[in-house]
Design a protein around this motif. Structure first.
Motif, PDB file in Angstrom:
ATOM      1  N   GLY A   1      18.944   5.782  -2.029  1.00 53.58           N
ATOM      2  CA  GLY A   1      18.348   6.550  -0.948  1.00 53.58           C
ATOM      3  C   GLY A   1      17.090   7.296  -1.325  1.00 53.58           C
ATOM      4  N   ASP A   2      16.627   7.155  -2.571  1.00 51.61           N
ATOM      5  CA  ASP A   2      15.470   7.948  -2.996  1.00 51.61           C
ATOM      6  C   ASP A   2      14.181   7.510  -2.313  1.00 51.61           C
TER       7      ASP A   2
ATOM      8  N   ALA B   1       2.585  17.177   9.555  1.00 47.86           N
ATOM      9  CA  ALA B   1       2.090  18.554   9.397  1.00 47.86           C
ATOM     10  C   ALA B   1       0.577  18.576   9.247  1.00 47.86           C
ATOM     11  N   VAL B   2       0.036  17.676   8.442  1.00 50.59           N
ATOM     12  CA  VAL B   2      -1.408  17.643   8.211  1.00 50.59           C
ATOM     13  C   VAL B   2      -2.150  17.186   9.461  1.00 50.59           C
ATOM     14  N   ALA B   3      -1.570  16.230  10.182  1.00 49.04           N
ATOM     15  CA  ALA B   3      -2.208  15.728  11.400  1.00 49.04           C
ATOM     16  C   ALA B   3      -2.052  16.684  12.572  1.00 49.04           C
ATOM     17  N   GLY B   4      -1.040  17.531  12.515  1.00 50.63           N
ATOM     18  CA  GLY B   4      -0.778  18.446  13.614  1.00 50.63           C
ATOM     19  C   GLY B   4      -0.122  17.782  14.816  1.00 50.63           C
ATOM     20  N   ARG B   5       0.410  16.611  14.611  1.00 53.05           N
ATOM     21  CA  ARG B   5       1.102  15.867  15.670  1.00 53.05           C
ATOM     22  C   ARG B   5       1.944  14.771  15.020  1.00 53.05           C
ATOM     23  N   PRO B   6       2.929  14.238  15.742  1.00 50.79           N
ATOM     24  CA  PRO B   6       3.752  13.174  15.167  1.00 50.79           C
ATOM     25  C   PRO B   6       2.942  11.892  14.959  1.00 50.79           C
ATOM     26  N   ILE B   7       3.076  11.291  13.804  1.00 50.97           N
ATOM     27  CA  ILE B   7       2.433  10.014  13.479  1.00 50.97           C
ATOM     28  C   ILE B   7       3.536   8.977  13.257  1.00 50.97           C
ATOM     29  N   THR B   8       3.383   7.841  13.872  1.00 49.86           N
ATOM     30  CA  THR B   8       4.398   6.794  13.812  1.00 49.86           C
ATOM     31  C   THR B   8       4.615   6.290  12.394  1.00 49.86           C
ATOM     32  N   VAL B   9       5.883   6.243  11.976  1.00 48.27           N
ATOM     33  CA  VAL B   9       6.242   5.486  10.777  1.00 48.27           C
ATOM     34  C   VAL B   9       6.322   4.025  11.203  1.00 48.27           C
ATOM     35  N   ASN B  10       5.538   3.156  10.577  1.00 47.98           N
ATOM     36  CA  ASN B  10       5.538   1.767  11.031  1.00 47.98           C
ATOM     37  C   ASN B  10       6.506   0.899  10.231  1.00 47.98           C
ATOM     38  N   ALA B  11       6.652  -0.347  10.664  1.00 54.37           N
ATOM     39  CA  ALA B  11       7.658  -1.240  10.083  1.00 54.37           C
ATOM     40  C   ALA B  11       7.420  -1.479   8.600  1.00 54.37           C
ATOM     41  N   THR B  12       6.160  -1.660   8.195  1.00 56.04           N
ATOM     42  CA  THR B  12       5.929  -1.963   6.783  1.00 56.04           C
ATOM     43  C   THR B  12       6.151  -0.746   5.890  1.00 56.04           C
ATOM     44  N   GLY B  13       6.021   0.455   6.449  1.00 56.45           N
ATOM     45  CA  GLY B  13       6.405   1.646   5.697  1.00 56.45           C
ATOM     46  C   GLY B  13       7.896   1.649   5.421  1.00 56.45           C
ATOM     47  N   ALA B  14       8.678   1.323   6.448  1.00 59.32           N
ATOM     48  CA  ALA B  14      10.131   1.242   6.278  1.00 59.32           C
ATOM     49  C   ALA B  14      10.510   0.097   5.348  1.00 59.32           C
ATOM     50  N   VAL B  15       9.806  -1.026   5.455  1.00 58.04           N
ATOM     51  CA  VAL B  15      10.058  -2.163   4.562  1.00 58.04           C
ATOM     52  C   VAL B  15       9.810  -1.758   3.110  1.00 58.04           C
TER      53      VAL B  15
ATOM     54  N   ALA C   1      11.984   9.646   0.268  1.00 52.23           N
ATOM     55  CA  ALA C   1      10.549   9.817  -0.006  1.00 52.23           C
ATOM     56  C   ALA C   1       9.724   9.523   1.234  1.00 52.23           C
ATOM     57  N   LEU C   2      10.098   8.471   1.980  1.00 50.70           N
ATOM     58  CA  LEU C   2       9.375   8.149   3.213  1.00 50.70           C
ATOM     59  C   LEU C   2       9.554   9.259   4.245  1.00 50.70           C
ATOM     60  N   GLU C   3      10.762   9.801   4.346  1.00 52.42           N
ATOM     61  CA  GLU C   3      11.011  10.909   5.277  1.00 52.42           C
ATOM     62  C   GLU C   3      10.186  12.139   4.881  1.00 52.42           C
ATOM     63  N   THR C   4      10.103  12.404   3.589  1.00 54.21           N
ATOM     64  CA  THR C   4       9.311  13.545   3.103  1.00 54.21           C
ATOM     65  C   THR C   4       7.836  13.337   3.404  1.00 54.21           C
ATOM     66  N   LEU C   5       7.368  12.116   3.167  1.00 56.49           N
ATOM     67  CA  LEU C   5       5.967  11.814   3.456  1.00 56.49           C
ATOM     68  C   LEU C   5       5.687  11.913   4.951  1.00 56.49           C
TER      69      LEU C   5
ATOM     70  N   ASN D   1       0.844  -1.207   0.000  1.00 59.50           N
ATOM     71  CA  ASN D   1       0.000   0.000   0.000  1.00 59.50           C
ATOM     72  C   ASN D   1       0.874   1.250   0.000  1.00 59.50           C
ATOM     73  N   CYS D   2       2.009   1.164   0.692  1.00 56.96           N
ATOM     74  CA  CYS D   2       2.872   2.333   0.875  1.00 56.96           C
ATOM     75  C   CYS D   2       3.805   2.559  -0.307  1.00 56.96           C
ATOM     76  N   ALA D   3       4.311   1.492  -0.904  1.00 54.41           N
ATOM     77  CA  ALA D   3       5.338   1.610  -1.944  1.00 54.41           C
ATOM     78  C   ALA D   3       4.940   2.517  -3.114  1.00 54.41           C
ATOM     79  N   PRO D   4       3.691   2.435  -3.638  1.00 51.49           N
ATOM     80  CA  PRO D   4       3.336   3.335  -4.752  1.00 51.49           C
ATOM     81  C   PRO D   4       3.382   4.816  -4.369  1.00 51.49           C
ATOM     82  N   LEU D   5       3.090   5.105  -3.103  1.00 54.60           N
ATOM     83  CA  LEU D   5       3.162   6.501  -2.653  1.00 54.60           C
ATOM     84  C   LEU D   5       4.607   6.991  -2.674  1.00 54.60           C
ATOM     85  N   LEU D   6       5.520   6.127  -2.260  1.00 56.28           N
ATOM     86  CA  LEU D   6       6.939   6.497  -2.258  1.00 56.28           C
ATOM     87  C   LEU D   6       7.443   6.666  -3.686  1.00 56.28           C
TER      88      LEU D   6
END
Length: 259
Positions: free
Chosen positions: A169-170, A184-198, A174-178, A107-112
């Motif tokens: 590193g692209d 910013a949109v949430a107005g608070r820190p949102i956890t980057v989860n393991a499958t996002g990093a994967v 991209a994950l760091e940018t996202l 789900n995450c890879a196409p966004l990156l």
């Protein structure tokens, strides 16, 4: 129009040999190469680099286990019901590898990919984050119901990925940018989860998006075999069944004489 005859490059054999691609299984692979190396050679259809194997190994370790999740519960219950069918129990658990659990890197890879290819990555990431807020959905690769405020697996994966100078590193960027846009949109820190990093790391070594979930299947299969071993030693299937039966009430009209 003549139909093209299907082809395979994966394996062939003679009366006295068996070949994986161009490699002789007995002479070139057995005792010479690791499982991870041969697996990547077959899936990526190219000789894997040492960096590919390091990244793949850590991804497989991360995805192997997360306790009594739906996949493990399914495996334990099916094994309780049919203990003669270990492979059926593992298969039942693997059916739970999907878009909600374990397999969410797809789900995450196409966004990156979108962010990495964008002329303005920050604007692209912000558009993605706003879209998911509008539809009241979680951004794939973000949030976790157990790990807050950080998912330690994700941060270790990204730390290891950043340390590999051979990676472009692209996808990591991209994950760091996202992540910045999501926060910013949430107005608070949102956890980057393991499958996002994967998703970021598998993208870095050239795994296509529509193949990434296969790595979760390979890894989780090993974890589910371990759950069966534990189920053999300390059965929990009946306990899980009894717990659910007592915890979920029947709300229809009770039969006469029921407690």
């Amino acid at each position: 129009m003549k139909t093209k005859t299907p082809e395979t490059r994966l394996c062939t054999h003679t009366l006295t040999s068996l070949h994986y691609g161009d490699a002789n299984l007995v002479e070139d692979l057995m005792g010479q190469r690791s499982f991870t190396e041969v697996m990547l050679m077959q899936i990526l259809q190219r000789p894997p680099r040492p960096v590919d194997m390091r990244i793949c190994d850590v991804v497989l370790i991360v995805l192997m286990e997360h306790g009594l999740t739906p996949s493990a519960i399914a495996t334990r219950l099916v094994y309780m019901s049919a203990p003669e069918n270990l492979q059926g129990a593992v298969a039942a658990g693997l059916l739970a590898v999907g878009s909600s659990f374990v397999g969410t890197m797809e789900n995450c890879a196409p966004l990156l990919e979108r962010i990495a290819a964008a002329a303005d990555p920050d604007a692209e990431a912000l558009q993605i984050a706003r879209h998911y807020k509008e539809i009241k959905g979680a951004v794939p690769g973000f949030g976790h119901h157990l790990h807050k405020p950080v998912d330690p697996r994700a941060y270790k994966l990204l730390e290891l990925g950043r340390a590999e100078s051979e990676l472009k590193g692209d996808r990591i960027r991209a994950l760091e940018t996202l992540s910045k846009a999501v926060n910013a949109v949430a107005g608070r820190p949102i956890t980057v989860n393991a499958t996002g990093a994967v998703a970021a790391l598998l993208g870095e070594i050239g795994v296509p998006t529509n193949v990434m979930r296969g790595f979760a299947v390979i890894s989780r299969a090993a974890g589910l075999v371990a759950h069966i071993v534990e189920e053999q030693q300390s059965p929990s299937g009946r306990f899980i069944w009894d717990t659910i039966e007592h915890a979920i009430p029947f709300v229809g009209k009770k039969p006469e004489g029921a407690a």
